[in-house]
Write a protein that holds these residues in place. Structure first.
Motif, PDB file in Angstrom:
ATOM      1  N   GLN A 143      13.377  10.395 -14.835  1.00 28.93           N
ATOM      2  CA  GLN A 143      13.025   9.312 -13.876  1.00 28.93           C
ATOM      3  C   GLN A 143      13.709   9.297 -12.408  1.00 28.93           C
ATOM      4  OE1 GLN A 143      10.539   7.178 -15.036  1.00 28.93           O
ATOM      5  NE2 GLN A 143      10.623   8.911 -16.539  1.00 28.93           N
ATOM      6  N   PRO A 144      13.178   8.382 -11.693  1.00 28.13           N
ATOM      7  CA  PRO A 144      13.852   8.458 -10.166  1.00 28.13           C
ATOM      8  C   PRO A 144      15.231   7.581 -10.285  1.00 28.13           C
ATOM      9  CG  PRO A 144      11.907   7.194 -10.129  1.00 28.13           C
ATOM     10  CD  PRO A 144      12.153   7.805 -11.374  1.00 28.13           C
ATOM     11  N   LEU A 145      16.213   8.034 -11.192  1.00 34.59           N
ATOM     12  CA  LEU A 145      17.475   7.335 -11.371  1.00 34.59           C
ATOM     13  C   LEU A 145      18.804   8.243 -11.099  1.00 34.59           C
ATOM     14  CD1 LEU A 145      16.607   4.848 -14.236  1.00 34.59           C
ATOM     15  CD2 LEU A 145      16.888   4.177 -11.841  1.00 34.59           C
ATOM     16  N   GLY A 146      19.594   7.887 -10.792  1.00 34.34           N
ATOM     17  CA  GLY A 146      20.877   8.796 -10.684  1.00 34.34           C
ATOM     18  C   GLY A 146      21.608   8.819 -11.978  1.00 34.34           C
ATOM     19  N   HIS A 147      22.093   9.974 -12.375  1.00 35.35           N
ATOM     20  CA  HIS A 147      22.935  10.065 -13.525  1.00 35.35           C
ATOM     21  C   HIS A 147      23.810  11.428 -13.220  1.00 35.35           C
ATOM     22  CE1 HIS A 147      20.052   8.070 -16.505  1.00 35.35           C
ATOM     23  NE2 HIS A 147      19.223   8.592 -15.450  1.00 35.35           N
ATOM     24  N   MET A 148      25.230  11.173 -13.361  1.00 34.95           N
ATOM     25  CA  MET A 148      26.313  12.175 -13.196  1.00 34.95           C
ATOM     26  C   MET A 148      26.868  12.496 -14.616  1.00 34.95           C
ATOM     27  SD  MET A 148      29.423  11.527 -10.779  1.00 34.95           S
ATOM     28  CE  MET A 148      30.576  13.123 -10.165  1.00 34.95           C
ATOM     29  N   MET A 149      26.967  13.756 -14.516  1.00 33.53           N
ATOM     30  CA  MET A 149      27.861  14.374 -15.822  1.00 33.53           C
ATOM     31  C   MET A 149      29.132  15.129 -15.178  1.00 33.53           C
ATOM     32  SD  MET A 149      25.301  15.861 -18.545  1.00 33.53           S
ATOM     33  CE  MET A 149      25.053  17.263 -17.477  1.00 33.53           C
ATOM     34  N   ILE A 150      30.266  15.068 -15.889  1.00 31.99           N
ATOM     35  CA  ILE A 150      31.208  16.042 -15.633  1.00 31.99           C
ATOM     36  C   ILE A 150      31.593  17.041 -16.757  1.00 31.99           C
ATOM     37  CG2 ILE A 150      33.679  16.081 -14.749  1.00 31.99           C
ATOM     38  CD1 ILE A 150      33.236  13.150 -13.450  1.00 31.99           C
ATOM     39  N   ASP A 151      31.301  18.018 -16.549  1.00 33.45           N
ATOM     40  CA  ASP A 151      31.685  19.009 -17.675  1.00 33.45           C
ATOM     41  C   ASP A 151      33.052  19.746 -17.335  1.00 33.45           C
ATOM     42  OD1 ASP A 151      31.636  21.034 -19.575  1.00 33.45           O
ATOM     43  OD2 ASP A 151      29.631  21.880 -18.840  1.00 33.45           O
ATOM     44  N   ILE A 152      33.863  19.270 -18.331  1.00 39.10           N
ATOM     45  CA  ILE A 152      35.283  20.060 -18.285  1.00 39.10           C
ATOM     46  C   ILE A 152      35.203  20.960 -19.322  1.00 39.10           C
ATOM     47  CG2 ILE A 152      37.654  19.740 -18.183  1.00 39.10           C
ATOM     48  CD1 ILE A 152      37.217  16.663 -17.523  1.00 39.10           C
ATOM     49  N   GLY A 153      34.988  22.400 -18.970  1.00 43.17           N
ATOM     50  CA  GLY A 153      34.729  23.303 -19.871  1.00 43.17           C
ATOM     51  C   GLY A 153      36.176  24.069 -20.304  1.00 43.17           C
ATOM     52  N   ALA A 154      36.153  25.403 -20.493  1.00 47.18           N
ATOM     53  CA  ALA A 154      37.273  26.118 -20.634  1.00 47.18           C
ATOM     54  C   ALA A 154      37.529  26.772 -19.171  1.00 47.18           C
ATOM     55  CB  ALA A 154      37.211  27.414 -21.552  1.00 47.18           C
ATOM     56  N   GLY A 155      36.555  27.524 -18.483  1.00 49.25           N
ATOM     57  CA  GLY A 155      36.871  28.111 -17.176  1.00 49.25           C
ATOM     58  C   GLY A 155      36.716  27.245 -16.071  1.00 49.25           C
ATOM     59  N   THR A 156      35.425  26.435 -16.202  1.00 47.35           N
ATOM     60  CA  THR A 156      35.358  25.656 -15.041  1.00 47.35           C
ATOM     61  C   THR A 156      35.043  24.178 -15.096  1.00 47.35           C
ATOM     62  OG1 THR A 156      32.902  26.184 -15.106  1.00 47.35           O
ATOM     63  CG2 THR A 156      34.125  27.410 -13.847  1.00 47.35           C
ATOM     64  N   THR A 157      35.267  23.470 -14.362  1.00 42.32           N
ATOM     65  CA  THR A 157      34.765  21.892 -14.188  1.00 42.32           C
ATOM     66  C   THR A 157      33.677  21.865 -13.391  1.00 42.32           C
ATOM     67  OG1 THR A 157      36.849  21.152 -14.818  1.00 42.32           O
ATOM     68  CG2 THR A 157      35.307  19.543 -13.775  1.00 42.32           C
ATOM     69  N   ASP A 158      32.452  21.232 -13.947  1.00 40.86           N
ATOM     70  CA  ASP A 158      31.051  21.108 -13.010  1.00 40.86           C
ATOM     71  C   ASP A 158      30.947  19.817 -12.932  1.00 40.86           C
ATOM     72  OD1 ASP A 158      31.141  24.002 -12.789  1.00 40.86           O
ATOM     73  OD2 ASP A 158      29.724  24.080 -14.522  1.00 40.86           O
ATOM     74  N   ALA A 159      30.968  19.099 -11.754  1.00 38.09           N
ATOM     75  CA  ALA A 159      30.444  17.874 -11.590  1.00 38.09           C
ATOM     76  C   ALA A 159      28.864  17.915 -11.001  1.00 38.09           C
ATOM     77  CB  ALA A 159      31.280  16.999 -10.724  1.00 38.09           C
ATOM     78  N   THR A 160      28.014  17.157 -11.643  1.00 36.27           N
ATOM     79  CA  THR A 160      26.673  17.209 -11.415  1.00 36.27           C
ATOM     80  C   THR A 160      25.777  15.783 -11.393  1.00 36.27           C
ATOM     81  OG1 THR A 160      26.337  19.209 -12.807  1.00 36.27           O
ATOM     82  CG2 THR A 160      24.623  18.456 -11.875  1.00 36.27           C
ATOM     83  N   VAL A 161      25.129  15.359 -10.404  1.00 37.85           N
ATOM     84  CA  VAL A 161      24.056  14.254 -10.260  1.00 37.85           C
ATOM     85  C   VAL A 161      22.695  14.870 -10.273  1.00 37.85           C
ATOM     86  CG1 VAL A 161      23.411  12.431  -8.556  1.00 37.85           C
ATOM     87  CG2 VAL A 161      26.029  13.202  -8.759  1.00 37.85           C
ATOM     88  N   LEU A 162      22.091  14.291 -11.240  1.00 38.90           N
ATOM     89  CA  LEU A 162      20.591  14.640 -11.717  1.00 38.90           C
ATOM     90  C   LEU A 162      19.715  13.430 -11.509  1.00 38.90           C
ATOM     91  CD1 LEU A 162      21.474  15.978 -15.329  1.00 38.90           C
ATOM     92  CD2 LEU A 162      20.565  17.445 -13.165  1.00 38.90           C
TER      93      LEU A 162
END
Length: 333
Positions: free
Chosen positions: A145-164
């Protein structure tokens, strides 16, 4: 008889395999032990992980994945082949449709490397999907949907911050600071302040048992650890406190906060409003560090929630794609 569809989360620290109709049937450390003299692989997964820090000189234990990418092509192929053959068998593998995930910033060349690894492991029908989109599905987020969602993935090697939004990535930031950097900082802290060397497995245990993202406001906790005295070379026992572990983790945690802020700064205001209303979802092993959700909520001025299945939502997301449709419904880059 197994289904012909499987999803693979080929991570820096762990390998997960989801079989349609069966769920996650492989969840093993992404580790390979090799004999340096014969060049043969002698152990994979948990069996190899148990050897870390305990092997003779001719045995080396390696992580073929680094920072979410394939660092050693042949070892990654051998590891993947081992688990696919163990669970599925070669005859069935050639007929499988495979969904495998890659980081959002993976180049076409790097995607081709992933495809080659899976093909040489026996797979034929291969769909490469972008991790944040698949993880969102696994975490129960409807990003179509046309709504903002954010995830922060703190893994083993990298941290990824994503807005979908609308099924695609709006903004994305990544940093090579995550769980393994937490371990390295604990090792360095013990070395600098206590003149003692500990291995990575001990550092990981310290992180899991008394690691904190925020200073403790309750009863201080501590644990005994064993290592090698840097002065004498003899065994040494030390009591380490949660407070000093928190101090050791301060720098990498600040880097993660900065990365998340950078992703938000690139996000359109309307979507930022959505994120403030609905909150941010934390996934990955680092999401389990006590206090990390509270710290990020304060720093980002938005609610932060830990996903119900932070360690497995990527594999679960791939499985949902397999279970709900004959074709993968999300667009790869």
């Amino acid at each position: 008889m197994f289904s012909k569809d499987i999803g693979i989360d080929l991570g820096t620290a762990n390998l997960l395999i989801y079989v349609k109709g069966k769920g996650i049937i492989v969840n093993e450390p992404a580790v390979v032990a090799i004999d340096k003299n014969t060049k043969k692989n002698i152990a994979f997964g948990q069996e190899a992980y148990e050897m870390i820090g305990r092997t003779p000189e001719n045995i080396e234990v390696l992580y073929p994945m680094q920072d979410g990418f394939i660092a050693d092509f042949e070892l990654t192929r051998a590891m993947l082949s081992h688990f696919l053959d163990l669970v599925l068998g070669k005859s069935l593998l050639s007929r499988l449709r495979i969904v495998i995930c890659c980081p959002a910033h993976t180049t076409r060349v790097e995607q081709n490397v992933i495809r080659q690894v899976v093909e040489l492991s026996g797979g034929k029908q291969i769909h490469i999907e972008v991790e944040p989109k698949v993880a969102a599905i696994g975490a129960g987020i409807d990003s179509s949907q046309p709504l903002g969602h954010m995830m922060i993935d703190i893994g083993a090697g990298t941290t990824d911050a994503t807005v979908l939004s609308m099924g695609d990535i709006v903004s994305f930031e990544s940093i090579r600071t995550a769980g393994k950097e937490f371990d390295r900082q604990i090792i360095q802290h013990i070395k600098k302040h206590h003149h003692m060397y500990i291995g990575e497995r001990t550092a990981e245990q310290v992180k899991k048992e008394i690691g904190l993202a925020l200073p403790s406001d309750g009863k201080p906790s501590s644990m005994q650890i064993h290592g090698r005295d840097l002065g004498t070379g003899f065994p040494k026992t030390l009591t380490v406190t949660a407070e000093e572990v928190n101090k050791a983790l301060h720098t990498p945690i600040r880097k993660i906060v900065h990365t998340a802020k950078a992703a938000l700064e690139k996000t359109p205001p309307e979507l930022v409003t959505d994120i403030m209303d609905h909150g941010i979802i934390l996934i990955g092993g680092g999401a389990l560090l006590p206090g990390i959700d509270t710290l990020l909520a304060k720093e980002l001025n938005a609610p932060v929630f830990i996903a119900e299945n932070p360690l497995t939502c990527l594999a679960i997301g791939a499985g949902i794609l397999l279970e709900t449709t004959g074709k993968t419904p999300i667009r790869t880059r």
